[in-house]
Design an enzyme around this catalytic site. Structure first.
Site, mmCIF file in Angstrom:
data_model
loop_
_atom_site.group_PDB
_atom_site.id
_atom_site.type_symbol
_atom_site.label_atom_id
_atom_site.label_comp_id
_atom_site.label_asym_id
_atom_site.label_seq_id
_atom_site.Cartn_x
_atom_site.Cartn_y
_atom_site.Cartn_z
ATOM 1 N N HIS A 1 32.349 -25.313 -29.406
ATOM 2 C CA HIS A 1 30.907 -24.724 -29.056
ATOM 3 C C HIS A 1 30.183 -25.085 -28.979
ATOM 4 C CE1 HIS A 1 30.843 -26.102 -32.889
ATOM 5 N NE2 HIS A 1 29.824 -26.163 -33.337
ATOM 6 N N ASP B 1 22.390 -18.777 -32.606
ATOM 7 C CA ASP B 1 22.676 -19.429 -33.668
ATOM 8 C C ASP B 1 21.921 -19.101 -33.944
ATOM 9 O OD1 ASP B 1 23.873 -22.895 -33.940
ATOM 10 O OD2 ASP B 1 22.480 -21.679 -35.300
#
Ligand code: 5GP
Length: 140
Positions: free
Chosen positions: A101, A32
């Site tokens: 996700h 991320d």
């Protein structure tokens, strides 16, 4: 459609750079860009589906197989003693990117990771039988 709608498809295709940690036919995983903690990893289907309930069975199965392996790798690599798996559906639930996700978020002794505020309420026992039956009916 906005650029954000296709962001993760483009990351999985390698058109936008990312720090890739895993890929197979259906699944792609990468770090991320704004991690809550060290090792915060996103696991996505290669092809865009907006929400969890939209996933074809084959893709859901591939994600289900990959998630424990990726979680084990993240925990093994970071040494984090705990972690959360988070998956948001819909803007109101905090979904910023409309492409399914799963967040794997290591939790460290210093408190970094997913904040744990869980405003639990008491189950409505009068309504529960009807609610459970209504949900179950949709699964038959
Ligand atoms: P959501 O709020 O939709 O559940 O989470 C979206 C996540 O995607 C956020 O944690 C955000 O930091 C991450 N993200 C957004 N844009 C990018 C990007 O371009 N690259 C990477 N690696 N992560 C991104």
């Amino acid at each position: 459609m906005t650029d954000l709608d296709h962001l993760f498809e483009r990351i999985a295709a390698g058109e936008i750079p990312s720090y890739r940690v895993f890929e197979d036919e259906h699944v792609f995983a990468f770090l991320d860009i704004n991690p809550l903690s060290r090792g915060h990893t996103l696991v996505i289907p290669r092809r865009r589906c907006e929400r969890l309930e939209d996933l074809p069975g084959e893709v859901a199965a591939a994600l289900g197989r990959a998630l424990p392996r990726i979680a084990a790798a993240v925990i093994g690599a970071t040494g984090a003693p705990a972690y959360n798996v988070l998956q948001n559906n819909g803007r109101a639930a905090g979904q910023a990117i409309p492409h399914v996700h799963f967040h794997i978020i290591p939790k460290y002794p210093d408190g970094s990771g997913l904040p744990h505020h869980w405003p639990a309420r008491t189950l409505d026992r009068d309504g529960a039988p009807e609610l459970a039956r209504t949900i179950a009916e949709r699964l038959t």
